[in-house]
Write a protein that holds these residues in place. Structure first.
Motif, PDB file in Angstrom:
ATOM      1  N   ARG A 195      -7.353   4.932 -17.634  1.00  0.00           N
ATOM      2  CA  ARG A 195      -7.110   3.841 -18.584  1.00  0.00           C
ATOM      3  C   ARG A 195      -5.637   3.761 -18.971  1.00  0.00           C
ATOM      4  N   LEU A 196      -4.970   4.912 -19.049  1.00  0.00           N
ATOM      5  CA  LEU A 196      -3.538   4.910 -19.333  1.00  0.00           C
ATOM      6  C   LEU A 196      -2.774   4.243 -18.194  1.00  0.00           C
ATOM      7  N   ALA A 197      -3.177   4.538 -16.958  1.00  0.00           N
ATOM      8  CA  ALA A 197      -2.551   3.869 -15.806  1.00  0.00           C
ATOM      9  C   ALA A 197      -2.728   2.358 -15.914  1.00  0.00           C
ATOM     10  N   HIS A 198      -3.918   1.938 -16.328  1.00  0.00           N
ATOM     11  CA  HIS A 198      -4.202   0.507 -16.487  1.00  0.00           C
ATOM     12  C   HIS A 198      -3.280  -0.110 -17.533  1.00  0.00           C
ATOM     13  N   GLU A 199      -3.118   0.572 -18.659  1.00  0.00           N
ATOM     14  CA  GLU A 199      -2.246   0.065 -19.731  1.00  0.00           C
ATOM     15  C   GLU A 199      -0.811  -0.114 -19.256  1.00  0.00           C
ATOM     16  N   LEU A 200      -0.400   0.710 -18.291  1.00  0.00           N
ATOM     17  CA  LEU A 200       0.967   0.646 -17.779  1.00  0.00           C
ATOM     18  C   LEU A 200       1.118  -0.342 -16.627  1.00  0.00           C
ATOM     19  N   GLY A 201       0.044  -1.079 -16.323  1.00  0.00           N
ATOM     20  CA  GLY A 201       0.114  -2.079 -15.260  1.00  0.00           C
ATOM     21  C   GLY A 201      -0.001  -1.504 -13.868  1.00  0.00           C
ATOM     22  N   LEU A 202      -0.642  -0.342 -13.742  1.00  0.00           N
ATOM     23  CA  LEU A 202      -0.801   0.322 -12.450  1.00  0.00           C
ATOM     24  C   LEU A 202      -2.244   0.196 -11.965  1.00  0.00           C
ATOM     25  N   TYR A 203      -2.403   0.232 -10.644  1.00  0.00           N
ATOM     26  CA  TYR A 203      -3.721   0.284 -10.033  1.00  0.00           C
ATOM     27  C   TYR A 203      -3.992   1.710  -9.560  1.00  0.00           C
ATOM     28  N   VAL A 204      -5.267   2.024  -9.315  1.00  0.00           N
ATOM     29  CA  VAL A 204      -5.674   3.402  -9.019  1.00  0.00           C
ATOM     30  C   VAL A 204      -6.447   3.472  -7.713  1.00  0.00           C
ATOM     31  N   ILE A 205      -6.102   4.485  -6.904  1.00  0.00           N
ATOM     32  CA  ILE A 205      -6.901   4.881  -5.742  1.00  0.00           C
ATOM     33  C   ILE A 205      -7.638   6.156  -6.150  1.00  0.00           C
ATOM     34  N   ALA A 206      -8.940   6.081  -6.354  1.00  0.00           N
ATOM     35  CA  ALA A 206      -9.728   7.238  -6.799  1.00  0.00           C
ATOM     36  C   ALA A 206     -10.233   8.019  -5.591  1.00  0.00           C
ATOM     37  N   GLY A 231       8.877   2.153  -8.007  1.00  0.00           N
ATOM     38  CA  GLY A 231       8.499   0.893  -7.376  1.00  0.00           C
ATOM     39  C   GLY A 231       7.069   0.823  -6.912  1.00  0.00           C
ATOM     40  N   THR A 232       6.290   1.880  -7.134  1.00  0.00           N
ATOM     41  CA  THR A 232       4.899   1.853  -6.691  1.00  0.00           C
ATOM     42  C   THR A 232       4.012   1.276  -7.779  1.00  0.00           C
ATOM     43  N   ARG A 233       3.007   0.529  -7.363  1.00  0.00           N
ATOM     44  CA  ARG A 233       2.023  -0.027  -8.294  1.00  0.00           C
ATOM     45  C   ARG A 233       0.687   0.701  -8.200  1.00  0.00           C
ATOM     46  N   LEU A 234       0.555   1.606  -7.234  1.00  0.00           N
ATOM     47  CA  LEU A 234      -0.698   2.317  -7.004  1.00  0.00           C
ATOM     48  C   LEU A 234      -0.546   3.799  -7.344  1.00  0.00           C
ATOM     49  N   ILE A 235      -1.534   4.353  -8.024  1.00  0.00           N
ATOM     50  CA  ILE A 235      -1.558   5.777  -8.337  1.00  0.00           C
ATOM     51  C   ILE A 235      -2.745   6.407  -7.621  1.00  0.00           C
ATOM     52  N   ASP A 236      -2.441   7.413  -6.826  1.00  0.00           N
ATOM     53  CA  ASP A 236      -3.444   8.155  -6.064  1.00  0.00           C
ATOM     54  C   ASP A 236      -3.977   9.286  -6.951  1.00  0.00           C
ATOM     55  N   VAL A 237      -5.299   9.295  -7.186  1.00  0.00           N
ATOM     56  CA  VAL A 237      -5.887  10.233  -8.144  1.00  0.00           C
ATOM     57  C   VAL A 237      -6.961  11.089  -7.467  1.00  0.00           C
ATOM     58  N   TYR A 238      -6.626  12.349  -7.189  1.00  0.00           N
ATOM     59  CA  TYR A 238      -7.644  13.309  -6.770  1.00  0.00           C
ATOM     60  C   TYR A 238      -8.520  13.652  -7.976  1.00  0.00           C
ATOM     61  N   LEU A 287       0.844  -1.194   0.000  1.00  0.00           N
ATOM     62  CA  LEU A 287       0.000   0.000   0.000  1.00  0.00           C
ATOM     63  C   LEU A 287       0.884   1.251   0.000  1.00  0.00           C
ATOM     64  N   LEU A 288       1.574   1.430  -1.107  1.00  0.00           N
ATOM     65  CA  LEU A 288       2.419   2.591  -1.354  1.00  0.00           C
ATOM     66  C   LEU A 288       1.982   3.200  -2.678  1.00  0.00           C
ATOM     67  N   SER A 289       1.717   4.503  -2.687  1.00  0.00           N
ATOM     68  CA  SER A 289       1.179   5.101  -3.907  1.00  0.00           C
ATOM     69  C   SER A 289       1.913   6.375  -4.277  1.00  0.00           C
TER      70      SER A 289
END
Length: 227
Positions: free
Chosen positions: A92-103, A56-63, A30-32
């Motif tokens: 969707r771009l984050a998804h293409e790059l293999g990343l997960y999203v915190i909305a 090294g993070t797999r999560l993107i925090d999106v305000y 849980l590092l974003s």
């Protein structure tokens, strides 16, 4: 060592575990990294997301700022007018790059935005404002200038926020895991820290008083039980 054991039912879903998340059976810390898509030229989104991934993070925090996406009362732009507002394309771009999203759609997101991402017309609407003991708006002394604190008990504020959430949901729901990369959703941001919006704390809005009295009536039933 992280405990990555999971129940069989979580193998195709998302669940919390010590140190992170189980996403489809995979442990993700849980590092974003946070990327403010609306502040960037869309041509720069990919480079920013790749830089986060390189850390090294797999999560993107999106305000997802209400005030940015609302172009007129009850009218929203999620990329049709301004490409910087196309949060679905960003996700969707984050998804293409293999990343997960915190909305994080708010309604309050802070993000160093004036009015903390809430539309100016809403924070200056008396029906939406927290009211002090002296029957005046509660002001938050934040740079670049103070603004009224919204009342989270106000029916008027609830109606405004619900209209925004309905519009945002049309964009976000199709991107929920497993169809999309959204694995966590955070509503609001540090409201208790900045707004202190409890009844009789900072908020004497009539709707706050009504809700608090309803709570006391349901819990204690009689005046005698309050003693």
């Amino acid at each position: 060592m992280q405990n990555t054991q999971e129940h069989p039912r979580t193998r195709r879903g998302v669940s919390l575990c010590r140190g992170g998340l189980q996403i489809g059976g995979e442990f993700v810390p849980l590092l974003s990294g946070s990327v403010h898509y609306w502040r960037l030229d869309p041509r720069d989104w990919k480079a920013c997301l790749e830089a986060c991934k390189a850390l090294g993070t797999r999560l993107i925090d999106v305000y997802i700022p209400w005030a940015v996406h609302e172009t007129a009362p009850g009218v929203f732009d999620f990329g049709r007018i301004d490409a910087r507002h196309d949060v679905r394309a960003f996700i969707r771009l984050a998804h293409e790059l293999g990343l997960y999203v915190i909305a994080r759609p708010g309604p309050h997101i802070n993000a160093e935005l004036t009015h903390f991402g809430i539309p100016e017309r809403v924070v200056w609407d008396p029906d939406c404002q927290a009211i002090s003991r002296t029957n005046s708006p509660v002001m938050l002394p934040m740079l670049p200038f103070a603004f009224p604190v919204p009342s989270y008990a106000s029916d008027a504020f609830h109606d405004e926020a619900a209209r925004y959430f309905r519009a945002a949901a049309e964009v976000l729901v199709p991107e929920l895991y497993p169809e999309g990369p959204i694995v966590l959703l955070q509503i609001d941001n540090e409201a208790a820290l900045y707004f202190r919006d409890s009844a009789y704390d900072q908020d004497y809005h009539p709707d706050a008083i009504r809700l608090y009295r309803d709570y006391l009536r349901e819990k204690y039933k009689t005046f005698e039980a309050l003693e």
